[in-house]
Design a protein around this motif. Sequence first.
Motif, mmCIF file in Angstrom:
data_model
loop_
_atom_site.group_PDB
_atom_site.id
_atom_site.type_symbol
_atom_site.label_atom_id
_atom_site.label_comp_id
_atom_site.label_asym_id
_atom_site.label_seq_id
_atom_site.Cartn_x
_atom_site.Cartn_y
_atom_site.Cartn_z
ATOM 1 N N HIS A 226 32.519 32.258 15.880
ATOM 2 C CA HIS A 226 32.053 31.272 16.860
ATOM 3 C C HIS A 226 33.230 30.520 17.464
ATOM 4 C CE1 HIS A 226 30.028 27.809 18.669
ATOM 5 N NE2 HIS A 226 30.889 27.054 18.009
ATOM 6 N N ASN A 227 33.234 30.417 18.793
ATOM 7 C CA ASN A 227 34.232 29.636 19.516
ATOM 8 C C ASN A 227 33.524 29.004 20.711
ATOM 9 O OD1 ASN A 227 36.360 28.730 21.216
ATOM 10 N ND2 ASN A 227 37.748 30.282 20.416
ATOM 11 N N CYS A 228 33.480 27.677 20.750
ATOM 12 C CA CYS A 228 32.730 27.000 21.815
ATOM 13 C C CYS A 228 33.644 26.346 22.842
ATOM 14 C CB CYS A 228 31.770 25.966 21.226
ATOM 15 S SG CYS A 228 32.531 24.772 20.111
ATOM 16 N N GLY A 229 34.914 26.757 22.894
ATOM 17 C CA GLY A 229 35.858 26.148 23.820
ATOM 18 C C GLY A 229 35.710 26.618 25.252
ATOM 19 N N GLY A 230 36.134 25.785 26.163
ATOM 20 C CA GLY A 230 36.052 26.126 27.575
ATOM 21 C C GLY A 230 37.072 27.146 28.028
ATOM 22 N N SER A 231 38.145 27.344 27.256
ATOM 23 C CA SER A 231 39.182 28.309 27.643
ATOM 24 C C SER A 231 38.894 29.717 27.155
ATOM 25 C CB SER A 231 40.546 27.842 27.112
ATOM 26 O OG SER A 231 40.546 27.797 25.699
ATOM 27 N N VAL A 232 37.737 29.907 26.525
ATOM 28 C CA VAL A 232 37.369 31.220 25.976
ATOM 29 C C VAL A 232 37.491 32.370 26.982
ATOM 30 C CG1 VAL A 232 35.317 32.549 25.272
ATOM 31 C CG2 VAL A 232 35.986 30.518 23.992
ATOM 32 N N ALA A 252 30.059 25.733 27.058
ATOM 33 C CA ALA A 252 31.143 25.404 27.996
ATOM 34 C C ALA A 252 31.469 26.587 28.901
ATOM 35 C CB ALA A 252 32.390 24.977 27.226
ATOM 36 N N VAL A 253 30.928 27.763 28.580
ATOM 37 C CA VAL A 253 31.168 28.959 29.392
ATOM 38 C C VAL A 253 29.841 29.488 29.914
ATOM 39 C CG1 VAL A 253 33.212 29.536 28.039
ATOM 40 C CG2 VAL A 253 31.009 30.549 27.406
ATOM 41 N N ARG A 254 29.924 30.316 30.957
ATOM 42 C CA ARG A 254 28.727 30.980 31.474
ATOM 43 C C ARG A 254 28.521 32.266 30.684
ATOM 44 N NH1 ARG A 254 26.872 28.945 36.258
ATOM 45 N NH2 ARG A 254 28.258 27.497 37.375
ATOM 46 N N MET A 255 27.397 32.343 30.001
ATOM 47 C CA MET A 255 27.159 33.480 29.119
ATOM 48 C C MET A 255 27.137 34.792 29.886
ATOM 49 S SD MET A 255 26.837 33.639 25.844
ATOM 50 C CE MET A 255 27.277 35.251 25.177
ATOM 51 N N GLU A 256 26.617 34.772 31.101
ATOM 52 C CA GLU A 256 26.558 36.013 31.876
ATOM 53 C C GLU A 256 27.954 36.509 32.242
ATOM 54 O OE1 GLU A 256 25.708 32.642 34.912
ATOM 55 O OE2 GLU A 256 25.425 33.074 32.759
ATOM 56 N N GLU A 257 28.901 35.594 32.407
ATOM 57 C CA GLU A 257 30.278 35.990 32.708
ATOM 58 C C GLU A 257 30.961 36.570 31.476
ATOM 59 O OE1 GLU A 257 32.272 32.673 34.450
ATOM 60 O OE2 GLU A 257 30.975 32.613 36.227
ATOM 61 N N ILE A 258 30.654 36.007 30.324
ATOM 62 C CA ILE A 258 31.194 36.558 29.069
ATOM 63 C C ILE A 258 30.680 37.978 28.869
ATOM 64 C CG2 ILE A 258 31.201 36.339 26.560
ATOM 65 C CD1 ILE A 258 32.884 34.219 27.919
ATOM 66 N N LEU A 259 29.398 38.184 29.075
ATOM 67 C CA LEU A 259 28.804 39.512 28.868
ATOM 68 C C LEU A 259 29.331 40.521 29.888
ATOM 69 C CD1 LEU A 259 25.224 38.264 28.073
ATOM 70 C CD2 LEU A 259 26.594 39.703 26.552
ATOM 71 N N ALA A 260 29.553 40.072 31.102
ATOM 72 C CA ALA A 260 30.090 40.978 32.122
ATOM 73 C C ALA A 260 31.493 41.442 31.763
ATOM 74 C CB ALA A 260 30.095 40.287 33.483
ATOM 75 N N ALA A 261 32.245 40.596 31.052
ATOM 76 C CA ALA A 261 33.612 40.934 30.670
ATOM 77 C C ALA A 261 33.694 41.635 29.327
ATOM 78 C CB ALA A 261 34.471 39.671 30.634
#
Length: 329
Positions: A226-232, A252-261
């Motif tokens: 788990h990492n909840c930082g904005g720089s993830v 702090a991040v957009r989950m859809e952007e994380i999944l796309a990457a």
Amino acid sequence: MNISRFLWDAAANSQRGLPVLSFPAAQKLGVDIEQLVKTAGLQARAMEVIARETDILAAVSLMDLSVEAEAFGAKVNFSKNEIPAIVGQLVSYEEEARALQIPSLDAGRARVCVEGVRQAKGLIDKKPLLAGIIGPFSLAGRLMDVTESMYICYDEPDTVHIVLEKATEYLIQYGTAMKEAGADGILMAEPLTGILNPEMAAEFSVPYVKRIIDALQDREFGIVYHNCGGSVPRMLDEIFSQNAVAYHFGNAVRMEEILAAAPADVLCMGNVDPASQFAQGTPESVYAATRELIEKCGKYRNFIPSSGCDIPAHSKWENIEAFFKALKD
């Protein structure tokens, strides 16, 4: 249980979620937070009541990130209504880092938490159990003071590495005890890494997290990071290199952007806001936020809906129930 296979099977069904849900159980048990964090039997009952009364995928032990620092000798501020907090600075320069002793599992409340997991496994027979522990850099930050640790990283990196070596050795011992107590896996919270840049994360967190994962993870036992930082988003390559069975991200991040990457074979979880929704929202707003998350991320086969971080102890149960209702609907 093969926790990796279990979670991947769950990801295929968006009606199931795995929020970081533990402390609100105190409301169900009629106890205060200080009683809960100091009593193994209450911790076991807390895990059992959440596993029984919600559609959560797995029980999660208390995400009390003061336990490990307390074992090293850090001062803890206990409260009846808030989760424990570390106060003061235990290590501020290299000599203190070298003098720091790796504690036994009998120090502080570590044995209480391990025993809570052991008892919970006797009460929960239909769901896996994830034991909560802190990550190495986040532990080091609590020993060096969270704010001061950033300066020490720049000014005295050797001091930070000395503390990290000792933190990592202790966390492997603690994680092993959780494994032997019957936990099916570990939810490792490394939130402080989220304020680092990718280069610093690669130096001060990733290799130590990976060492813990390599020491504990096997076919039947896995680590969720788990990492909840904005720089993830800027350090995803470093994060995914750790080889955890799954990765949990904050709001702090957009989950859809994380999944796309994320690669298709990397399992990701997140990220309904625990503060503005679970704690301060309404059943209607939590329901809407959860539905919106699913609409944006449900097309990804490597996604499990969750909270963005640990759900606060005072969160209304109607809000928690609204999260699971949105998944079911």
